[in-house]
Structures are given as C-alpha cells and as structure tokens.
Scaffold this motif. Structure first.
Motif, PDB file in Angstrom:
ATOM      1  N   MET A   1       0.841  -1.188   0.000  1.00 48.58           N
ATOM      2  CA  MET A   1       0.000   0.000   0.000  1.00 48.58           C
ATOM      3  C   MET A   1       0.877   1.238   0.000  1.00 48.58           C
ATOM      4  SD  MET A   1      -2.818   1.162   2.825  1.00 48.58           S
ATOM      5  CE  MET A   1      -3.707   2.687   2.626  1.00 48.58           C
ATOM      6  N   SER A   2       0.548   2.254  -0.831  1.00 47.93           N
ATOM      7  CA  SER A   2       1.344   3.467  -0.894  1.00 47.93           C
ATOM      8  C   SER A   2       0.416   4.663  -1.011  1.00 47.93           C
ATOM      9  CB  SER A   2       2.311   3.415  -2.085  1.00 47.93           C
ATOM     10  OG  SER A   2       1.560   3.335  -3.292  1.00 47.93           O
ATOM     11  N   GLY A   3       1.009   5.876  -0.860  1.00 46.30           N
ATOM     12  CA  GLY A   3       0.226   7.087  -0.945  1.00 46.30           C
ATOM     13  C   GLY A   3       0.251   7.858   0.345  1.00 46.30           C
ATOM     14  N   THR A   4      -0.577   8.883   0.399  1.00 49.58           N
ATOM     15  CA  THR A   4      -0.663   9.714   1.600  1.00 49.58           C
ATOM     16  C   THR A   4      -2.120   9.851   2.022  1.00 49.58           C
ATOM     17  OG1 THR A   4      -0.851  11.752   0.291  1.00 49.58           O
ATOM     18  CG2 THR A   4       1.369  11.063   0.952  1.00 49.58           C
ATOM     19  N   ARG A   5      -2.302  10.131   3.293  1.00 52.67           N
ATOM     20  CA  ARG A   5      -3.640  10.376   3.827  1.00 52.67           C
ATOM     21  C   ARG A   5      -3.600  11.649   4.662  1.00 52.67           C
ATOM     22  NH1 ARG A   5      -4.374   4.453   6.329  1.00 52.67           N
ATOM     23  NH2 ARG A   5      -2.168   4.896   6.708  1.00 52.67           N
ATOM     24  N   THR A   6      -4.595  12.491   4.473  1.00 52.09           N
ATOM     25  CA  THR A   6      -4.653  13.773   5.171  1.00 52.09           C
ATOM     26  C   THR A   6      -5.676  13.708   6.289  1.00 52.09           C
ATOM     27  OG1 THR A   6      -3.971  15.003   3.205  1.00 52.09           O
ATOM     28  CG2 THR A   6      -5.088  16.233   4.933  1.00 52.09           C
ATOM     29  N   PHE A   7      -5.242  14.085   7.456  1.00 46.05           N
ATOM     30  CA  PHE A   7      -6.097  14.099   8.643  1.00 46.05           C
ATOM     31  C   PHE A   7      -6.716  15.476   8.771  1.00 46.05           C
ATOM     32  CE2 PHE A   7      -6.075  14.431  13.512  1.00 46.05           C
ATOM     33  CZ  PHE A   7      -7.387  13.988  13.596  1.00 46.05           C
ATOM     34  N   VAL A  48      -5.515  20.881  24.013  1.00 53.51           N
ATOM     35  CA  VAL A  48      -5.661  19.435  23.934  1.00 53.51           C
ATOM     36  C   VAL A  48      -4.629  18.877  22.969  1.00 53.51           C
ATOM     37  CG1 VAL A  48      -8.121  19.455  24.465  1.00 53.51           C
ATOM     38  CG2 VAL A  48      -7.384  19.638  22.088  1.00 53.51           C
ATOM     39  N   GLU A  49      -4.201  17.656  23.219  1.00 57.43           N
ATOM     40  CA  GLU A  49      -3.326  16.948  22.300  1.00 57.43           C
ATOM     41  C   GLU A  49      -4.177  16.173  21.306  1.00 57.43           C
ATOM     42  OE1 GLU A  49      -0.599  14.458  24.349  1.00 57.43           O
ATOM     43  OE2 GLU A  49       0.729  16.106  24.939  1.00 57.43           O
ATOM     44  N   VAL A  50      -3.853  16.322  20.039  1.00 55.43           N
ATOM     45  CA  VAL A  50      -4.613  15.639  18.993  1.00 55.43           C
ATOM     46  C   VAL A  50      -3.792  14.457  18.488  1.00 55.43           C
ATOM     47  CG1 VAL A  50      -5.635  15.859  16.708  1.00 55.43           C
ATOM     48  CG2 VAL A  50      -5.756  17.759  18.326  1.00 55.43           C
ATOM     49  N   PRO A  51      -4.336  13.233  18.560  1.00 52.55           N
ATOM     50  CA  PRO A  51      -3.604  12.050  18.089  1.00 52.55           C
ATOM     51  C   PRO A  51      -3.812  11.817  16.605  1.00 52.55           C
ATOM     52  CG  PRO A  51      -5.634  11.372  19.137  1.00 52.55           C
ATOM     53  CD  PRO A  51      -5.594  12.874  19.245  1.00 52.55           C
ATOM     54  N   SER A  52      -2.868  11.109  16.011  1.00 48.44           N
ATOM     55  CA  SER A  52      -2.969  10.774  14.591  1.00 48.44           C
ATOM     56  C   SER A  52      -3.817   9.522  14.410  1.00 48.44           C
ATOM     57  CB  SER A  52      -1.576  10.541  14.006  1.00 48.44           C
ATOM     58  OG  SER A  52      -1.673  10.010  12.692  1.00 48.44           O
ATOM     59  N   PRO A  53      -4.751   9.543  13.470  1.00 45.20           N
ATOM     60  CA  PRO A  53      -5.532   8.333  13.199  1.00 45.20           C
ATOM     61  C   PRO A  53      -4.812   7.382  12.246  1.00 45.20           C
ATOM     62  CG  PRO A  53      -6.329  10.109  11.841  1.00 45.20           C
ATOM     63  CD  PRO A  53      -5.210  10.692  12.675  1.00 45.20           C
ATOM     64  N   TYR A  54      -3.656   7.811  11.715  1.00 40.57           N
ATOM     65  CA  TYR A  54      -2.925   7.006  10.745  1.00 40.57           C
ATOM     66  C   TYR A  54      -1.514   6.733  11.240  1.00 40.57           C
ATOM     67  CZ  TYR A  54      -6.570   9.225   7.909  1.00 40.57           C
ATOM     68  OH  TYR A  54      -7.759   9.698   7.442  1.00 40.57           O
ATOM     69  N   ALA A  55      -0.940   5.655  10.745  1.00 42.74           N
ATOM     70  CA  ALA A  55       0.466   5.341  10.990  1.00 42.74           C
ATOM     71  C   ALA A  55       1.247   5.591   9.712  1.00 42.74           C
ATOM     72  CB  ALA A  55       0.616   3.889  11.435  1.00 42.74           C
ATOM     73  N   GLY A  56       2.466   6.079   9.851  1.00 44.56           N
ATOM     74  CA  GLY A  56       3.289   6.336   8.680  1.00 44.56           C
ATOM     75  C   GLY A  56       4.309   7.422   8.947  1.00 44.56           C
TER      76      GLY A  56
END
Length: 488
Positions: A1-7, A48-56
C-alpha cells in the motif's frame, strides 16, 4: 500500500469551529503510530493533544504554530512507509545539495502555500574538503537524513562550469569572500555546506527565504536547529527600534495621532472569551446586589479543621459548599433561559463553575455534581481543576458544563466587582478580599475579618427578593458557619 492520507481537524467540542496550533509535536519526516499525539491545539480556552488516526511518515504540516485552522480543514498529511521511501529515492536523484543544504523537495511536492521567491545564486565551486564530517551531527536527525547526506556527499559529481553570462540555479552555496582567500593562514575557512538535517528546519528556511549559509548553528558541531532559523526570520522581519522611538518611526493612529507601539493578534482563546461575554451583555438584563460580611468565624472554622497530618478543606471549598446549599434553597439561580421555547429551566443538581485566571486568560471550569460532594471532596476537585487550568489541560466538558459560577476575585486584591454572567448561566457570585476592618459586634467596635459578596443575576429568572434571599443565605453561612454546616 502506498500514498498519503490527510487528517482533517476534527470537531473538538460542541460549538467549536476552529483551533489554534500551539505546538507541533512532530516534524516532517518523523514516523508516527496510530493514536500518537501530533499537535497541541487550543480551542474553547483549553489546550488538547490531537492524536494521529494514521500510521506512517509525516509528509506535511498544514499550518505553522500560532496559525488558526477551521474544523474540517487539513491538519497533517501522513504518508505510508512505502510512499516515504519512494519520495526519498526521488530526493536522492536531485543531487547531493538537496539533503544538506536543505532547499527541500521540488515545488511540485509542496503544500501549495504561497512562499517568498528565492533568488538564484551562481555556483562555481563544490564544498571544500574542510567541511565538517557527518559523524559530528547529533542523533536528532532521522535515519534517512543521515544516510542520504552520507551518500550525497560521497557520490555527488562535480558540477560543470556554467557558460559565461548564464544564470545557474544550484543546490551548492556560492563561495564567500573569505573562501576566495582560503589559502591565507590568517583567513578563516568558510562553511561551504550548512549543517542542516531536520526537514522541518529546511522547510522553515525555504518558506521564509532564509539563506542557511548565513545562519550560525547553535547545535552540537554547529548544527542549525529550529531556533536558529526562527531567530534569523525575526531578525530579517523586525526592524531595529531605537531606545526612544519617535512617532515618525511608528504607525500612527489617525484618530489620536499617537504612534502604535505594537499590535497583538486576537487568539482563539480571546475570541472565545469575547464571544461569550458579548453575548451575555447583549442578551441578559442583569442586576447586581452586594453585602459586606464578617468572615471571622469562617476563618476560625478553617483553622480548626487543620491538623498536623491533614490540612483540611481550603477556604474556597467551604465557600463553595455554602453556595451549593444556597442554590438548593433558591434553584431559580441554577438554570438557564430557553429563549426559543420561552421557558425558564432549573437544573436538578449543581455543576459549580470556578473562575480562574491563567497565563492564557480567564477560564471557568466546573465541578460536576458539586451538590453530591462534601467540603473535602470539593477541595480535591478545586485543586485538580486549578492544576489542569494552569497546565492548559481542561477538557471541553469541564469548561462548558457549569450551571452557576463562583468567582473569588479577592485573590487579585480587590474588594468588589460587577462581574459579567457566564452565558448561558443566569447568575455569578463574587467574593472580595478578606481584610481587617472596624466592625460593630454586640454594640462594641472591634477589628474583624471583612469581605464583600456581590451577586449578579439575570432579572428574567427572578426578582430582587429571590436574589437577596440567596445572597443573605450565603452571607449568614460565612458569619455563622457552624450553624449552617448542621443542615448542609
């Protein structure tokens, strides 16, 4: 799997439409895991601290620190590890200076934000053999930065000399005047390649038009770090001001003719405060009543609760307990006005708000279900909320769930205040400083501990009689706390 994801910036609480970036916790090129915190955001007077929903791998940060982002807009772009590897391979093809000099990835890979134009500089020399070695760099660099820098430095071909009169864009810095005399023993060697390994630092310098060759690194081995670039940006954008500036050197206000010393942007924090207070003034027909109170017995009770091993509940906790008892007796002041349905609503229970001043401004966190707590329980919650307010860790619910506010403005050394009701609540009680004053007791003049209570209330929910009854109840509790405690 490749590409980027924007949160995209999520909804951080009811009614919140934007957030201010206080601090990025990651940099471009960092590897993040799911639920790892990536940024500290300030909104609704809370951080507040905002966590990432994605790994990468972090590919882009959408906004600088201090910028405001609307809910639903891009916050951070995360690339998969496969995509990050491909991007790095493309960077390697661009030449050796692409990593060390730090002009970043090609423009096509940028975020699309407008940047300052960068002037082209002719280059006719490669780095001198005396440039610092990579092993001197600290371990803050990512593995790909160090590896890429080593390969680029070792394998980069010598660039061909440009034709006369032909401008050439080069990733290698132009030789300085000092470098031209490098053969002289008295002339210092110029640094041909600036020591930069952080992608974020390179991006900051590129966006601001800062020439990294002119920046002195404060990191180990002369490494250029983020604060060095920030200082360079500030130095280039802020003109030096003499010790006694004249009006002619400042922006002049047309109405007053006075020079403007400074302009401070309104943060999201202050916007939230202004919106709440403005709505309160606009919608609530408020009235204020006050009374002087002899708090000597209250202070005596506070001292009697102290022991060698237990400090006992604080003074504010005792006050809060009396306020909660008063609201049970006068529930009209513990509710809100439903303007759409034209109804006066009273709550079953009390969430007691406590006005607290912090470095970021005024906040009013609330003790949920305060009516169920003892004075000792209230004291524990007051201490917890105070610490959270000071650290900017209050939750959106803690800031929005209050049904009545207690404001201890005496901590500022003032006696009274006509406070503004914290909309949509309908009342706020203020307590002034407690000081020694002359007071008549049993027909005799005596020095007592006096304070002033002031109640600001919404005249739509009750008349002056109800407000005065509540205020007198709390005042009597201050003056005779032992008798009141038997009933609360």
């Amino acid at each position: 799997m490749s590409g980027t994801r924007t949160f995209l910036l999520p909804d951080l609480g009811e009614g919140l439409t934007e957030a201010e970036i206080v601090r990025w916790l990651v940099e471009v090129g960092d590897v993040v895991a799911v639920d790892a915190p990536v940024a500290e955001l300030e909104t609704a007077k809370s951080i507040v601290e905002v966590p990432s929903p994605y790994a990468g791998v972090v590919a882009e940060l959408h906004g600088s620190e201090g910028a405001t982002i609307d809910v639903g807009k891009p916050l951070i772009t995360i690339g998969t590890l496969d995509q990050a590897a491909e991007t790095y391979r493309q960077e390697e093809k661009a030449g050796s200076g692409n990593v060390l000099i730090g002009y970043g990835t090609p423009e096509s890979a940028g975020s699309g934000r407008r940047r300052r134009p960068r002037s082209t500089t002719p280059a006719s020399a490669r780095p001198t053999p005396g440039a610092p070695a990579l092993q001197q760099l600290p371990t803050v660099a990512t593995a790909k930065d160090v590896a890429g820098a080593q390969r680029s430095t070792a394998a980069a071909p010598r660039p061909a000399a440009p034709a006369e009169g032909t401008p050439v864009r080069s990733s290698q810095p132009a030789p300085s005047a000092a470098a031209a005399h490098a053969g002289s023993s008295s002339a210092p060697k110029a640094r041909a390649v600036p020591l930069v390994v952080s992608p974020l630092v390179r991006r900051m310098a590129k966006d601001a038009g800062v020439d990294l060759r002119e920046v002195e690194g404060s990191g180990a081995g002369g490494l250029i770090v983020r604060r060095d670039v920030e200082q360079a940006i500030a130095a280039s954008s802020t003109p030096s001001t003499p010790s006694t500036p004249s009006v002619g050197e400042l922006l002049v206000d047309v109405r007053t003719g006075l020079g403007e010393l400074r302009r401070v942007p309104v943060s999201g924090f202050r916007k939230a405060v202004a919106a709440t207070l403005s709505r309160s003034r606009r919608e609530i027909p408020e009235a204020t009543t006050w009374v002087d109170v002899d708090a000597t017995a209250l202070l005596d009770l506070r001292e009697s609760l102290r022991t060698a091993t237990d400090p006992g509940p604080g003074l504010l906790a005792l006050m809060a307990r009396f306020v909660v008892a008063g609201l049970k007796k006068y529930p009209e002041l513990n509710g809100f006005v439903d303007t759409e349905r034209e109804e006066l609503v009273q709550y079953d229970g009390v969430n007691l708000g406590l006005a607290a001043q912090t470095e970021r401004g005024l906040v009013v966190p609330a003790i949920a279900d305060a009516h169920l707590l003892t004075a000792r329980g209230l004291d524990a919650e007051i201490r917890r909320l105070t610490a959270s307010a000071r650290d900017g860790r209050l939750t959106a619910r803690e800031l929005a769930c209050g049904s009545f506010t207690l404001n201890n403005y005496g901590s500022f050394g003032v006696d009274g205040s006509a406070a503004i009701i914290n909309h949509p609540q309908v009342a706020i009680l203020g307590v002034g400083r407690i000081i020694d004053r002359p007071w008549v007791v049993d027909g005799q003049l005596a020095v007592r501990k006096l304070t002033q209570l002031s109640l600001v209330f919404d005249h739509r929910v009750c008349d002056g009689g109800t407000a005065a009854g509540f205020l007198r109840f709390v005042a009597d509790a201050f003056e005779s706390p032992a008798s009141i405690l038997a009933d609360v």
